[in-house]
Design a protein around this motif. Sequence first.
Motif, PDB file in Angstrom:
ATOM      1  N   PRO A 258      60.802 -13.737  26.492  1.00 40.69           N
ATOM      2  CA  PRO A 258      62.045 -13.387  27.192  1.00 40.69           C
ATOM      3  C   PRO A 258      62.204 -11.875  27.404  1.00 40.69           C
ATOM      4  CG  PRO A 258      62.475 -14.983  25.458  1.00 40.69           C
ATOM      5  CD  PRO A 258      61.045 -14.579  25.318  1.00 40.69           C
ATOM      6  N   TYR A 259      61.702 -11.071  26.465  1.00 45.81           N
ATOM      7  CA  TYR A 259      61.823  -9.613  26.598  1.00 45.81           C
ATOM      8  C   TYR A 259      60.965  -9.091  27.751  1.00 45.81           C
ATOM      9  CZ  TYR A 259      61.566  -4.628  25.520  1.00 45.81           C
ATOM     10  OH  TYR A 259      61.609  -3.263  25.597  1.00 45.81           O
ATOM     11  N   THR A 260      59.726  -9.602  27.865  1.00 47.43           N
ATOM     12  CA  THR A 260      58.839  -9.202  28.967  1.00 47.43           C
ATOM     13  C   THR A 260      59.463  -9.603  30.299  1.00 47.43           C
ATOM     14  OG1 THR A 260      56.995  -9.729  27.471  1.00 47.43           O
ATOM     15  CG2 THR A 260      56.430  -9.199  29.735  1.00 47.43           C
ATOM     16  N   LYS A 282      70.435  -7.410  28.533  1.00 50.67           N
ATOM     17  CA  LYS A 282      71.730  -7.537  27.862  1.00 50.67           C
ATOM     18  C   LYS A 282      71.702  -6.870  26.486  1.00 50.67           C
ATOM     19  CE  LYS A 282      72.565 -11.969  30.111  1.00 50.67           C
ATOM     20  NZ  LYS A 282      72.440 -13.410  29.928  1.00 50.67           N
ATOM     21  N   GLY A 283      72.875  -6.362  26.079  1.00 56.07           N
ATOM     22  CA  GLY A 283      73.010  -5.812  24.737  1.00 56.07           C
ATOM     23  C   GLY A 283      72.311  -4.477  24.556  1.00 56.07           C
ATOM     24  N   THR A 284      72.201  -4.051  23.314  1.00 54.94           N
ATOM     25  CA  THR A 284      71.544  -2.779  23.002  1.00 54.94           C
ATOM     26  C   THR A 284      70.495  -2.991  21.924  1.00 54.94           C
ATOM     27  OG1 THR A 284      73.271  -2.308  21.378  1.00 54.94           O
ATOM     28  CG2 THR A 284      73.559  -1.334  23.567  1.00 54.94           C
ATOM     29  N   THR A 285      69.589  -2.012  21.826  1.00 56.33           N
ATOM     30  CA  THR A 285      68.543  -2.077  20.801  1.00 56.33           C
ATOM     31  C   THR A 285      69.196  -2.003  19.420  1.00 56.33           C
ATOM     32  OG1 THR A 285      67.158  -0.847  22.335  1.00 56.33           O
ATOM     33  CG2 THR A 285      66.350  -1.053  20.099  1.00 56.33           C
ATOM     34  N   PRO A 286      68.815  -2.874  18.476  1.00 52.93           N
ATOM     35  CA  PRO A 286      69.428  -2.847  17.140  1.00 52.93           C
ATOM     36  C   PRO A 286      69.144  -1.538  16.390  1.00 52.93           C
ATOM     37  CG  PRO A 286      68.108  -4.840  17.472  1.00 52.93           C
ATOM     38  CD  PRO A 286      67.811  -3.931  18.605  1.00 52.93           C
ATOM     39  N   ASP A 287      69.978  -1.261  15.397  1.00 53.97           N
ATOM     40  CA  ASP A 287      69.775  -0.113  14.520  1.00 53.97           C
ATOM     41  C   ASP A 287      68.507  -0.364  13.702  1.00 53.97           C
ATOM     42  OD1 ASP A 287      69.798   1.797  12.551  1.00 53.97           O
ATOM     43  OD2 ASP A 287      71.843   1.426  11.871  1.00 53.97           O
ATOM     44  N   PRO A 288      67.509   0.547  13.753  1.00 53.60           N
ATOM     45  CA  PRO A 288      66.260   0.308  13.005  1.00 53.60           C
ATOM     46  C   PRO A 288      66.454   0.217  11.492  1.00 53.60           C
ATOM     47  CG  PRO A 288      66.312   2.544  13.919  1.00 53.60           C
ATOM     48  CD  PRO A 288      67.466   1.805  14.505  1.00 53.60           C
ATOM     49  N   CYS A 295      63.387 -12.941  14.505  1.00 51.97           N
ATOM     50  CA  CYS A 295      62.973 -12.324  15.770  1.00 51.97           C
ATOM     51  C   CYS A 295      63.927 -11.171  16.107  1.00 51.97           C
ATOM     52  CB  CYS A 295      62.989 -13.355  16.894  1.00 51.97           C
ATOM     53  SG  CYS A 295      62.632 -12.628  18.515  1.00 51.97           S
ATOM     54  N   GLN A 296      63.356  -9.999  16.358  1.00 55.69           N
ATOM     55  CA  GLN A 296      64.169  -8.803  16.598  1.00 55.69           C
ATOM     56  C   GLN A 296      64.923  -8.853  17.924  1.00 55.69           C
ATOM     57  OE1 GLN A 296      63.887  -5.903  13.982  1.00 55.69           O
ATOM     58  NE2 GLN A 296      63.687  -7.996  13.250  1.00 55.69           N
ATOM     59  N   PHE A 297      64.439  -9.678  18.863  1.00 53.33           N
ATOM     60  CA  PHE A 297      65.087  -9.771  20.173  1.00 53.33           C
ATOM     61  C   PHE A 297      66.176 -10.850  20.199  1.00 53.33           C
ATOM     62  CE2 PHE A 297      64.958 -10.806  24.872  1.00 53.33           C
ATOM     63  CZ  PHE A 297      65.464  -9.588  25.290  1.00 53.33           C
ATOM     64  N   TYR A 298      66.271 -11.616  19.130  1.00 53.43           N
ATOM     65  CA  TYR A 298      67.192 -12.761  19.068  1.00 53.43           C
ATOM     66  C   TYR A 298      68.631 -12.431  19.498  1.00 53.43           C
ATOM     67  CZ  TYR A 298      70.143 -16.278  16.717  1.00 53.43           C
ATOM     68  OH  TYR A 298      71.099 -17.216  16.426  1.00 53.43           O
ATOM     69  N   PRO A 299      69.259 -11.313  19.036  1.00 52.44           N
ATOM     70  CA  PRO A 299      70.653 -11.051  19.422  1.00 52.44           C
ATOM     71  C   PRO A 299      70.858 -10.818  20.927  1.00 52.44           C
ATOM     72  CG  PRO A 299      70.020  -9.690  17.540  1.00 52.44           C
ATOM     73  CD  PRO A 299      68.777 -10.298  18.084  1.00 52.44           C
ATOM     74  N   GLY A 304      67.848 -17.895  22.464  1.00 53.72           N
ATOM     75  CA  GLY A 304      67.956 -17.858  21.001  1.00 53.72           C
ATOM     76  C   GLY A 304      68.571 -19.110  20.388  1.00 53.72           C
ATOM     77  N   THR A 305      67.963 -19.578  19.279  1.00 53.97           N
ATOM     78  CA  THR A 305      68.507 -20.690  18.478  1.00 53.97           C
ATOM     79  C   THR A 305      68.375 -20.299  17.006  1.00 53.97           C
ATOM     80  OG1 THR A 305      66.356 -21.785  18.246  1.00 53.97           O
ATOM     81  CG2 THR A 305      67.688 -22.406  20.172  1.00 53.97           C
ATOM     82  N   ASP A 306      68.836 -21.171  16.121  1.00 57.89           N
ATOM     83  CA  ASP A 306      68.747 -20.888  14.674  1.00 57.89           C
ATOM     84  C   ASP A 306      67.296 -20.721  14.224  1.00 57.89           C
ATOM     85  OD1 ASP A 306      71.432 -20.962  14.521  1.00 57.89           O
ATOM     86  OD2 ASP A 306      71.575 -22.984  13.652  1.00 57.89           O
TER      87      ASP A 306
END
Length: 335
Positions: A258-260, A282-288, A295-299, A304-306
């Motif tokens: 999905p990110y690609t 959508k959204g912003t890059t998470p705080d490292p 999965c880091q892209f989940y938010p 996205g699922t559980d």
Amino acid sequence: MNNQTLLTVNNLSVYIYANQRCNKAVQNVSFEVQKGKILGMIGESGCGKSITASAIIQLLPELARIESGEIIFHDSEEGDIRIDSLDKNSKEMRKIRGEKIAMIFQDPMTALNPVYTVGFQIMESLRYHRKLSKKQAKQRSIELLREMGIPSPERRINEFPHQYSGGMRQRAMIALAMACNPKFLIADEPTTAIDVTIQAQIFELMFKLKNQYDMTILLITHDMGVIAELADDVVVMYMGNIVEKGSVEEILMNAVHPYTRALLKCIPILGKGKTQELEPIKGTTPDPYDRPQGCQFYPRCEYGTDKCLEFPETCYISNTHAVKCWHHMKVLENG
């Protein structure tokens, strides 16, 4: 690994320690760079591209260190060299850096020393690695600047970096990197802050050098258009992880992460006019320092699922195309 592989990176992790906190900047990254090819590394700012490149050439920042993994340079003359086990200031590493592996930095104004002339800096590299006389080094430096398209190189060789324009500084940086005909060139966003016309000239120059010297290039960028134009293979990074990798055709025509897909939707298509819709991610890059679970892209992901709370395993779409996503088949079905 086959005989055509020049560099192998296995499960590389690089952590940055600052203010009693740890930023896992690169996590379990693995890829290969094939001889005579251009590997494009793409992702948003802060995804770990430049840190990976710095680890390969052992120029990591003071507070960063290689936590685990291997970086193997397959040299035809000296055999396999474990770069990760060499000290960054050792004689062996200084010999590799410049002679076998060279780097074009993102900002030539900070990479070039402002108190020395451009000619002196190129000559210094030539005299250290090639053991040329002062006269021979000067002559070769003039030739290099001319090859890079710098006008009046006999005069320009005695000028300082601040006397060059942005595009000329970048060309001088490439001349410095190319001085000893390295086998492997790392280009870290080589056209940042340069206007579009000069960008095209710089990429054309790099492509010419690749064909002329049969050079292998790791091209780091956040521009999918550049990847489409120049790369043979592609690695997509997000938050320090490789989320998808494959040939340029596989990534552009058949992306399954999905990110690609989101990166590709950001690109304007020539000929579609100003009515075309561009979709920002959508959204912003998470705080490292406060990463999401799994999965880091989940938010930011519409799929996205559980299940995504668990870190995805690597799935192979073909021998060359790999992805880390639990829902890649659903992405594929949606075209």
